[in-house]
Design an enzyme around this catalytic site. Structure first.
Site, mmCIF file in Angstrom:
data_model
loop_
_atom_site.group_PDB
_atom_site.id
_atom_site.type_symbol
_atom_site.label_atom_id
_atom_site.label_comp_id
_atom_site.label_asym_id
_atom_site.label_seq_id
_atom_site.Cartn_x
_atom_site.Cartn_y
_atom_site.Cartn_z
ATOM 1 N N SER A 142 0.861 -1.185 0.000
ATOM 2 C CA SER A 142 0.000 0.000 0.000
ATOM 3 C C SER A 142 0.896 1.234 0.000
ATOM 4 O O SER A 142 1.904 1.275 -0.707
ATOM 5 C CB SER A 142 -0.954 -0.016 1.196
ATOM 6 O OG SER A 142 -1.802 1.113 1.181
ATOM 7 N N TYR A 155 -5.085 7.844 -5.818
ATOM 8 C CA TYR A 155 -3.989 7.024 -5.306
ATOM 9 C C TYR A 155 -4.165 6.721 -3.827
ATOM 10 O O TYR A 155 -4.204 5.558 -3.409
ATOM 11 C CB TYR A 155 -2.651 7.731 -5.545
ATOM 12 C CG TYR A 155 -1.450 6.918 -5.122
ATOM 13 C CD1 TYR A 155 -0.947 5.918 -5.944
ATOM 14 C CD2 TYR A 155 -0.811 7.150 -3.908
ATOM 15 C CE1 TYR A 155 0.153 5.160 -5.566
ATOM 16 C CE2 TYR A 155 0.287 6.412 -3.514
ATOM 17 C CZ TYR A 155 0.766 5.417 -4.347
ATOM 18 O OH TYR A 155 1.854 4.663 -3.964
ATOM 19 N N LYS A 159 -5.274 3.093 -2.104
ATOM 20 C CA LYS A 159 -4.300 2.462 -1.214
ATOM 21 C C LYS A 159 -4.917 2.231 0.170
ATOM 22 O O LYS A 159 -4.622 1.225 0.837
ATOM 23 C CB LYS A 159 -3.050 3.328 -1.108
ATOM 24 C CG LYS A 159 -2.175 3.328 -2.358
ATOM 25 C CD LYS A 159 -1.672 1.937 -2.706
ATOM 26 C CE LYS A 159 -0.589 1.954 -3.774
ATOM 27 N NZ LYS A 159 -0.150 0.590 -4.152
#
Length: 256
Positions: A142, A155, A159
């Site tokens: 992650s 993003y 994650k």
């Protein structure tokens, strides 16, 4: 410390360069057989040859992680080629920022569904290894970006979703001796990587980011790999469902 990985079978997505390559290399150094995939055929071939030179069995294939059927087929073939899967590492990422639909779709397809499909394909092998050996492991890469937001970010959001998904996988599969953990790097530098390109193209911004970290530097892929491989090993047999930050204290939140 002997991590107990000699003879284990490991699969790493996005394993031809950067963090993924460092994970594959360290697994091989510890005596594990390794299968990798990535998009660049030359890089996959070079990585496989380097892994074989360490004295282990290695195999690789070109795969577009967004292609669900191709990804599942790769994991299935990797398990058959290696003779099982003790360790599955979902490391591939779209590595895109932004709030546009294309960025959201790419992060969902590659990061989130890539991890989900990878685990589903590897699960029969992992369950078999867990039953036979008392331990098998699924690892997800992650990012520290999951815990911070200055603006809407595909993003960071995706994650963060991986961390939530991993906890569910960990709790459901703990009775079957299949563990699931997350590694969340901070800024990681290597030539040709995201921060390598920033250093070349935006040196002033790069220096600003260096100063933000209390350690005064960025991580190496090998440092992230060391944390990942330790969590993947039988030495971590009672550790499951965690999110391990490897960020040099760049984040200020209390992680518990």
């Amino acid at each position: 410390m002997d991590l107990g990985l000699r003879g284990k079978k490991a699969v790493v997505t996005g394993g031809s360069r950067g963090i993924g390559r460092a994970i594959a290399d360290l697994l091989a150094d510890e005596g594990a057989d390794v299968a990798i995939c990535a998009r660049n055929a030359e890089q996959v071939a070079a990585a496989v040859e380097a892994l074989k030179a360490k004295g282990v069995n290695a195999w690789g294939q070109v795969v577009d992680i967004a292609d669900g059927q191709a990804l599942k087929a790769f994991v299935q073939q990797a398990g058959e080629t290696l003779g099982g899967i003790d360790i599955m590492v979902s490391n591939a990422s779209a590595l895109v920022q932004g709030n546009g639909e294309e960025e959201w779709q790419a992060m969902f397809d590659i990061d989130v569904m890539g991890a989900v499909r990878t685990f589903e394909a590897a699960k029969p092998f992992l369950l078999k290894a867990g039953e036979a050996n008392g331990d098998a492991a699924f690892l997800i890469t992650s990012s520290v970006s999951a815990a911070q937001a200055d603006n809407p970010s595909s993003y960071g959001t995706m994650k963060a979703a991986l961390i939530h998904y991993a906890k569910g996988v960990a709790r459901e599969n703990a009775p079957k001796h299949v563990r699931c953990n997350v590694i969340s790097p901070g800024t990681v530098f290597f030539e040709g990587g995201v921060w390598g390109n920033v250093k070349a193209g935006m040196p002033q911004f790069f220096e600003q980011m260096i100063k933000r970290n209390p350690t005064g530097r960025m991580a190496t892929p090998e440092e992230v790999a060391a944390a990942t491989v330790f969590l993947a090993s039988p030495r971590s047999a009672f550790t499951t469902g965690i999110n391990m930050l490897v960020d040099g204290a760049i984040s200020s939140r209390v992680n518990f």
